[in-house]
Design an enzyme around this catalytic site. Structure first.
Site, PDB file in Angstrom:
ATOM      1  N   GLU A 143       7.715   1.742  14.767  1.00 29.34           N
ATOM      2  CA  GLU A 143       8.497   2.380  13.699  1.00 29.34           C
ATOM      3  C   GLU A 143       8.356   3.895  13.813  1.00 29.34           C
ATOM      4  OE1 GLU A 143       7.167   0.399   9.991  1.00 29.34           O
ATOM      5  OE2 GLU A 143       8.991  -0.803  10.155  1.00 29.34           O
ATOM      6  N   CYS A 151      -3.592   0.635   6.960  1.00 31.69           N
ATOM      7  CA  CYS A 151      -3.736  -0.298   8.086  1.00 31.69           C
ATOM      8  C   CYS A 151      -4.398   0.322   9.307  1.00 31.69           C
ATOM      9  CB  CYS A 151      -2.354  -0.814   8.462  1.00 31.69           C
ATOM     10  SG  CYS A 151      -1.173   0.510   8.704  1.00 31.69           S
ATOM     11  N   GLU A 180       4.503  -5.012  11.802  1.00 32.85           N
ATOM     12  CA  GLU A 180       3.529  -3.929  11.615  1.00 32.85           C
ATOM     13  C   GLU A 180       2.364  -4.540  10.860  1.00 32.85           C
ATOM     14  OE1 GLU A 180       3.589  -0.889  12.705  1.00 32.85           O
ATOM     15  OE2 GLU A 180       5.617  -0.851  13.504  1.00 32.85           O
ATOM     16  N   ASN A 215       0.803  -1.232   0.000  1.00 36.34           N
ATOM     17  CA  ASN A 215       0.000   0.000   0.000  1.00 36.34           C
ATOM     18  C   ASN A 215       0.837   1.284   0.000  1.00 36.34           C
ATOM     19  OD1 ASN A 215       0.734  -0.595   2.646  1.00 36.34           O
ATOM     20  ND2 ASN A 215      -1.096   0.353   3.517  1.00 36.34           N
TER      21      ASN A 215
END
Ligand code: NAD
Length: 487
Positions: free
Chosen positions: A459, A282, A248, A151
């Site tokens: 992150e 997400c 993630e 994405n």
């Protein structure tokens, strides 16, 4: 910067893969952009060996020199913005305005952020007695592997490469098989910026290549961006060799609209958190809990806003929503929509392929459901498309319980003017990120990652540096030790 067919980026150059062939398709036009070949097992082994040699010298380089290479790479992303944007648009089907405004700047900013963050990388020194002291050294892990989702192809590559490289590691990166191109171009840009060969290598491929990285004994850490199911597989395999993992993963995040909020802002948040980038984000707030007292007004304002979303070809500057990543993914989203209707959810808007794109691409209308129960499949599972579920609620305790009743825990949003209530709710939500009166914004330095099944690790922040280093403690004696067996 020229690229016609994506290749591996290993040994400081473009190398044709010796694995299987994959067709790279433009999802908006159904064109086969090219056919590329994946990395073979031998090529993966060679890349790991070369990375291991290069990493040792890289780790000895002053950190300021490593930072300068990241700064120069970021500047090259800016310079090549137009060409990069077109590549990214063709691979993903995303609107070019999003790629230019968000994807590319955030990729470059990640490199700049970790270049700056390098000044914070330090150990501790403790002088706890007159006979000794100790200090710690944050040391690189060695050769790291990273696997990306489709994405945000370039952004994900930079979010992983920047912290890995600045801390003195080498990185082997596998982009998603549907979006192979920009990660390879990043290899060229790193090289132009002065990064020595073999420190950032790209191994194209599918799950099999990803799995080979996870299983490789020469790789010490694996960072994945992907679905929960893949995360579970990766973590289980990495457990065999006790590799470090950062995951993630997906989400089904709640957005809570309280009665006293600025309703227009809540609607804007719902648009950012569900329809921007075709809903393929997400952290999207796909479970929108709306207080009964503002339900009608919220629905009216949101449906009005949905009518003005322009679906179109991604290269067109006026397009708001482009194509989903593939026909297969679009069909999954359509299936979830149909199932929701069958289970009794009320479709208030959209739910179909737009008439003008019936025969072309993977487009889908922005879709809005009103759901009378949280037990519907569409409320429980990630759809990863432009589909929002409204869930009415009555009181604070109830909405917190319902918001937390999910195996995911990536993000959450709260809309209210009452700051006491906002902070009280934020403290109780099981989510890695909670936005108050905003949604889906990620300033540099704000840690990003999931609670529960949404992931492991963070992150985009200083704490990420510790995920690519290990501490060595060094004890220094200042007096001779006594014999242990003196009477
Ligand atoms: P996916 O899990 O199917 O694939 C992700 C990557 O993992 C791909 O590169 C794929 O080739 C690789 N892979 C698949 N199986 C593997 C295996 N067994 N071993 C090693 N690698 C394997 O996910 P996707 O469809 O590419 O992306 C969508 C998912 O990613 C959604 O669930 C979304 O929520 C999640 N995502 C999360 C974040 C985040 O930061 N939390 C960001 C973007 C996307």
């Amino acid at each position: 910067m020229v690229i016609s067919t994506p290749t591996l980026w290993i040994h400081g150059k473009a190398v044709i893969g010796q694995g299987r062939e994959i067709e790279n398709i433009d999802p908006a036009l159904d064109d086969v952009l090219n056919t590329y070949t994946t990395a073979s097992a031998t090529q993966i082994d060679q890349a790991v060996m070369a990375a291991s040699d290069a990493q040792k010298k890289w780790a000895e380089l002053p950190i300021a020199e490593r930072a300068n290479i990241l700064y120069r790479t970021a500047a090259l992303i800016d310079t090549h913005q137009e060409a990069l944007a077109l590549l990214e648009v063709k691979d993903t089907g995303k609107p070019i305005r999003d790629v230019v405004k968000d994807d590319l700047p955030s990729a470059a900013e990640a490199l700049r952020y970790f270049a700056k963050a390098s000044v914070t990388l330090s150990g501790q020194s403790n002088h706890t007695g007159s006979d000794h002291f100790f200090y710690t050294r944050p040391e690189p892990l060695g050769v790291c592997g990273a696997i990306g989702a489709w994405n945000y192809p370039l952004q994900i590559a930079c979010w992983k490469a920047a912290p890995a490289l600045i801390t003195g590691n080498a990185l082997l990166y596998k982009p998603a098989e549907l979006t192979p191109t920009s990660a390879v171009v990043l290899g060229q840009l790193f090289q132009e910026a002065g990064l020595p060969a073999n420190l950032y290598q790209v191994l194209l491929g599918d799950a099999q290549v990803g799995q080979a990285l996870v299983d490789h004994s020469g790789i010490t850490k694996l960072s994945l961006t992907g679905s929960v199911e893949t995360g579970q597989r990766v973590a289980a395999s990495a457990g065999q060799s006790l590799k470090k993992v950062s995951l993630e993963l997906g989400g089904k995040s709640p957005m809570i609209v309280l009665p006293d909020c600025d309703l227009q802002q809540a609607v804007i948040g719902a648009l950012w958190g569900n329809y921007y980038a075709q809903g393929e984000i997400c952290s999207n707030g796909t479970r929108v809990f709306v207080h009964h007292s503002v339900l009608e007004a919220f629905i009216t304002q949101l449906t009005t806003a949905l009518k003005s979303i322009r679906i179109g070809l991604p290269q067109c500057l006026s397009t708001h929503m482009g194509s989903l990543i593939s026909r297969t993914h679009r069909d999954r989203v359509l299936h979830a929509i149909q199932q929701a209707k069958n289970e009794g959810a009320e479709c208030l808007f959209g739910g179909h392929i737009p008439a003008e794109f019936c025969d072309k691409g993977a487009f889908i209308e922005p879709t809005l459901f009103l759901c009378n129960t949280d037990s519907l499949q569409i409320v429980q599972t990630e759809v990863f498309g432009p589909v929002l579920c409204i869930l009415p609620f009555t009181d604070e305790e109830e909405v917190i319980t319902r918001a937390n009743d999910s195996p995911y825990g990536l993000a959450a949003g709260i809309y209210t003017q009452n700051l006491m209530q906002a902070h009280r709710i934020a403290a109780q939500l099981q989510a890695g990120t909670c936005w108050i009166n905003a949604y889906n914004v990620y300033p540099q330095g704000m840690p990003f990652g999931g609670y529960k099944k949404s992931g492991i690790g963070r992150e985009n922040a200083l704490t990420t540096l510790s995920e690519y280093t290990q501490n060595k403690s060094i004890y220094v004696a200042m007096k001779p030790m006594e014999h242990p067996f003196v009477c």
